[in-house]
Design an enzyme around this catalytic site. Structure first.
Site, PDB file in Angstrom:
ATOM      1  N   GLU A  36      31.281  33.358 -25.685  1.00  0.00           N
ATOM      2  CA  GLU A  36      32.516  32.567 -26.105  1.00  0.00           C
ATOM      3  C   GLU A  36      32.803  32.852 -27.510  1.00  0.00           C
ATOM      4  OE1 GLU A  36      31.705  28.305 -25.825  1.00  0.00           O
ATOM      5  OE2 GLU A  36      33.614  27.709 -26.504  1.00  0.00           O
ATOM      6  N   ARG A 260      15.995  32.664 -21.778  1.00  0.00           N
ATOM      7  CA  ARG A 260      16.506  32.881 -22.981  1.00  0.00           C
ATOM      8  C   ARG A 260      15.536  33.680 -24.044  1.00  0.00           C
ATOM      9  NH1 ARG A 260      20.866  29.881 -24.811  1.00  0.00           N
ATOM     10  NH2 ARG A 260      20.810  30.276 -26.935  1.00  0.00           N
ATOM     11  N   LYS A 270      24.675  29.665 -31.978  1.00  0.00           N
ATOM     12  CA  LYS A 270      25.823  29.696 -32.820  1.00  0.00           C
ATOM     13  C   LYS A 270      26.200  28.485 -33.696  1.00  0.00           C
ATOM     14  CE  LYS A 270      27.939  31.539 -29.342  1.00  0.00           C
ATOM     15  NZ  LYS A 270      28.982  31.839 -28.335  1.00  0.00           N
TER      16      LYS A 270
HETATM   17  P1  ATP Z   1      24.861  29.445 -28.351  1.00  0.00           P
HETATM   18  O1  ATP Z   1      23.887  28.350 -28.167  1.00  0.00           O
HETATM   19  O2  ATP Z   1      24.377  30.264 -29.503  1.00  0.00           O
HETATM   20  O3  ATP Z   1      26.342  29.646 -28.702  1.00  0.00           O
HETATM   21  P2  ATP Z   1      25.698  30.405 -25.932  1.00  0.00           P
HETATM   22  O4  ATP Z   1      24.934  30.532 -24.832  1.00  0.00           O
HETATM   23  O5  ATP Z   1      26.590  29.269 -25.942  1.00  0.00           O
HETATM   24  O6  ATP Z   1      24.678  30.585 -27.071  1.00  0.00           O
HETATM   25  P3  ATP Z   1      27.676  32.245 -25.372  1.00  0.00           P
HETATM   26  O7  ATP Z   1      28.575  33.017 -26.266  1.00  0.00           O
HETATM   27  O8  ATP Z   1      27.895  31.363 -24.284  1.00  0.00           O
HETATM   28  O9  ATP Z   1      26.638  31.765 -25.890  1.00  0.00           O
HETATM   29  O10 ATP Z   1      26.634  33.382 -24.645  1.00  0.00           O
HETATM   30  C1  ATP Z   1      26.950  34.496 -23.955  1.00  0.00           C
HETATM   31  C2  ATP Z   1      25.911  35.216 -23.272  1.00  0.00           C
HETATM   32  O11 ATP Z   1      24.624  35.486 -23.916  1.00  0.00           O
HETATM   33  C3  ATP Z   1      25.571  34.059 -22.153  1.00  0.00           C
HETATM   34  O12 ATP Z   1      25.261  34.788 -20.991  1.00  0.00           O
HETATM   35  C4  ATP Z   1      24.367  33.395 -22.637  1.00  0.00           C
HETATM   36  O13 ATP Z   1      23.560  33.002 -21.796  1.00  0.00           O
HETATM   37  C5  ATP Z   1      23.653  34.757 -23.465  1.00  0.00           C
HETATM   38  N1  ATP Z   1      22.881  34.146 -24.614  1.00  0.00           N
HETATM   39  C6  ATP Z   1      22.927  33.235 -25.455  1.00  0.00           C
HETATM   40  N2  ATP Z   1      21.881  33.120 -26.211  1.00  0.00           N
HETATM   41  C7  ATP Z   1      21.011  33.824 -25.400  1.00  0.00           C
HETATM   42  C8  ATP Z   1      19.525  33.883 -25.823  1.00  0.00           C
HETATM   43  N3  ATP Z   1      18.983  33.424 -26.633  1.00  0.00           N
HETATM   44  N4  ATP Z   1      18.722  34.774 -25.288  1.00  0.00           N
HETATM   45  C9  ATP Z   1      19.386  35.477 -24.176  1.00  0.00           C
HETATM   46  N5  ATP Z   1      20.757  35.310 -23.832  1.00  0.00           N
HETATM   47  C10 ATP Z   1      21.533  34.568 -24.428  1.00  0.00           C
HETATM   48 MG    MG Z   2      27.944  28.884 -24.633  1.00  0.00          MG
END
Ligand code: ATP
Ligand code: MG
Length: 557
Positions: A36, A260, A270
């Protein structure tokens, strides 16, 4: 604390993929990385990137980059550009750049299809009413009074929502599934909410935006993603993911979840990282103390260290916390092979070799990288006045068995130079050592030593005349708490000493040839990278990482 280091990596995902290839379900693999654009990528994303791109590579398939841009209030084009740059930096090339917002029209059509099939309805309940009626896993939800609206009425109201005729929060479109399902996500989940807000790509075309569950899986289907690899928190979304595939009759992508990446002493969210930026606890997303990829790049972490680390961690089915020392180990492992060695003195004190002729300069031959013969040698000027580190001298040193370095009457080797003996020192009124005096032994020149003298200590040094003055930024962990995400307010466990600035370090003259982003090892100290704040007159280095390896040591115990 654990690592998956010794397990064969990517195993259960590979198993699913191989089954699907063998059964003929697919003949080619398609994966995607779906960020995102609401912030910069962090080390957790690097793991998802490695998993998706490496799976595609291994099975000769493709990986797309898809921006999951369904929350207009948090997303920005800057983040889109930053994310692309970070993925390229890690060394991956995606097949296509895609945006969920490009599918808004198709998603709307599918929502109408569900309405027409009697599988979706517009609900006017307030958020409070909805949550009061939610029930518990063992107790069914109470049906909304709007659940049995006619298809015509649902269609008309959804049109009004789309046209911006309804207030935010006044209605949502919900799927009609199962109010008694033990999986709360199957209890008539919301599909669309009203947001009378422009989007960074679609402008003010839309007043309704799809929820994650009505966008992610559908985008996978549109793109014919064969294996939709995501993190474990989406495991209970899988039945809903599959329900939409069945009800809409769309391409059957397969969702597979993995753990994760959680790192000790590190935040991987983020939203929380944005808070650190907005409240000025750091200088920006690229502050070298941040766990973002932009920050790691600036600090001098090689991209290969990050992808190696992600592969060492592997994929797990259970959440756990990986020791940040494993990441640091990967950084040292990589830099040890690639970084040239130089002499740098962080806390300089002058050393005068009184029997060395004034004005004479000896050009010593120094090895650039003992791990890489092709890195060659450089010249290191040696002269009567040098700098050594204050910590390499003690006025009253303990027994020579405990302290090999310099003290009154003691002898040490100046690496690539000569053996010297300390003959005296001077102090200021506060008792600080201001000058060390020594004599050298001309027959001890490195490589031509005929003296038979033996000393235990070897010091690095910098010739005073040609020393390059530099600012050095020393970083420590940003958080004191091993699991900072656990505290209600992450700023409570911020390390007040995470940055120390050394203003007057001195480095050997060869560093004049370095450019921003170059990394060298200051011998006996650590790895240092030229920061972008450097100017023609002022070099600034980030300490990328010290030489001390707590991870490797712990493994040998
Ligand atoms: P955040 O909480 O940091 O915003 P998010 O999962 O909401 O993380 P996205 O931009 O939606 O952020 O994530 C893009 C991809 O990265 C998704 O497939 C998500 O599952 C993966 N991802 C995010 N954080 C991790 C992590 N700590 N370990 C492994 N994969 C991750
Ligand atoms: Mg997300």
């Amino acid at each position: 604390m654990s690592t998956e280091e010794n397990k064969p990596s990517l195993n259960f995902i590979e198993q699913f993929i191989e089954d699907d290839l063998k059964s003929g379900k697919h003949d080619k693999i398609q994966t995607r990385f779906p960020p995102e654009p609401n912030g910069y990528l962090h080390i957790g994303h690097a793991k998802a990137i490695v998993v998706n791109f490496e799976m595609a590579k291994k099975y000769k398939g493709q990986c797309n980059l898809r921006f999951d841009d369904t929350n207009p209030e948090k997303e920005k084009v800057d983040y889109v550009d930053g994310i692309k740059e970070d993925i390229k930096w890690l060394g991956y090339e995606w097949e296509k750049t895609l945006f969920t917002s490009d599918y808004f029209g198709q998603l709307y059509t599918w929502a109408v299809q569900l309405i027409n099939d009697g599988k979706a309805y517009v609900d006017d309940q307030t958020a409070e009413e909805m949550s009061a009626n939610r029930g518990t896993p063992s107790e069914p939800s109470k049906p909304s009074p709007y659940r049995d609206r006619s298809i015509e009425e649902n269609f008309r109201l959804f049109e009004e929502m789309k046209e911006g005729k309804c207030e935010e929060g006044s209605r949502v479109l919900r799927a009609k599934i199962d109010l008694a399902s033990p999986n709360m996500l199957m209890r008539d989940p919301a599909l669309y909410r009203i947001k009378n807000m422009p989007h960074h790509r679609t402008g003010s075309t839309w007043h309704v935006y799809p929820m994650y569950d009505f966008a992610h899986g559908q985008s996978d289907s549109i793109e014919h993603v064969t294996h939709s690899l995501c993190t474990l928190e989406f495991e209970n979304h899988r039945p809903l993911y599959n329900w939409f595939i069945k009800e809409l009759g769309i391409y059957p992508s397969r969702q597979i979840e993995f753990a994760r990446l959680n790192l000790s002493y590190t935040i991987t969210s983020k939203r929380k990282l944005l808070k650190l930026v907005e409240e000025d606890h750091v200088t920006g997303w690229d502050d070298p103390r941040m766990p973002t990829l932009v920050a790691m790049r600036r600090r001098g972490f090689p991209p290969k260290a990050i992808t190696n680390f992600a592969q060492k961690v592997g994929v797990a089915k259970r959440n756990n916390i990986i020791d940040v020392a494993l990441l640091e180990f990967s950084v040292r492992e990589e830099l040890n092979k690639t970084a040239n060695r130089v002499f740098g003195v962080l806390n300089p004190v002058k050393l005068v070799i009184e029997n060395y002729p004034e004005g004479k300069v000896d050009r010593m031959q120094a090895v650039n990288n003992p791990e890489d013969e092709t890195a060659g040698k450089r010249e290191l000027p040696f002269s009567r006045e040098l700098y050594i580190d204050r910590s390499d001298f003690m006025e009253n040193p303990p027994s020579p068995k405990k302290f090999f370095r310099l003290g009154p009457g003691r002898e040490v080797r100046l690496k690539y130079g000569y053996i010297i003996k300390c003959t005296g020192y001077e102090k200021d009124a506060e008792g600080n050592i201001t000058l060390i005096k020594a004599e050298y032994f001309p027959d001890t020149r490195s490589g031509q030593d005929t003296s038979g003298k033996k000393v235990k200590g070897t010091l690095s040094w910098v010739s005073a005349n040609e020393a390059v003055q530099a600012e050095i930024r020393l970083y420590d962990r940003l958080f004191l708490n091993e699991n900072p995400a656990n505290s209600e307010d992450i700023t409570e466990s911020l390390n007040p000493n995470s940055l120390t600035v050394v203003k007057n370090a001195v480095i050997e003259p060869s560093v004049k040839n370095l450019t921003k982003g170059d990394t060298v090892q200051f011998e006996r100290q650590g790895y240092f990278t030229v920061d972008e704040d450097s100017t023609a007159t002022q070099l600034v280095f980030n300490r990328t990482i010290s030489l001390r390896d707590s991870w490797g040591k712990a493994q040998k115990k």
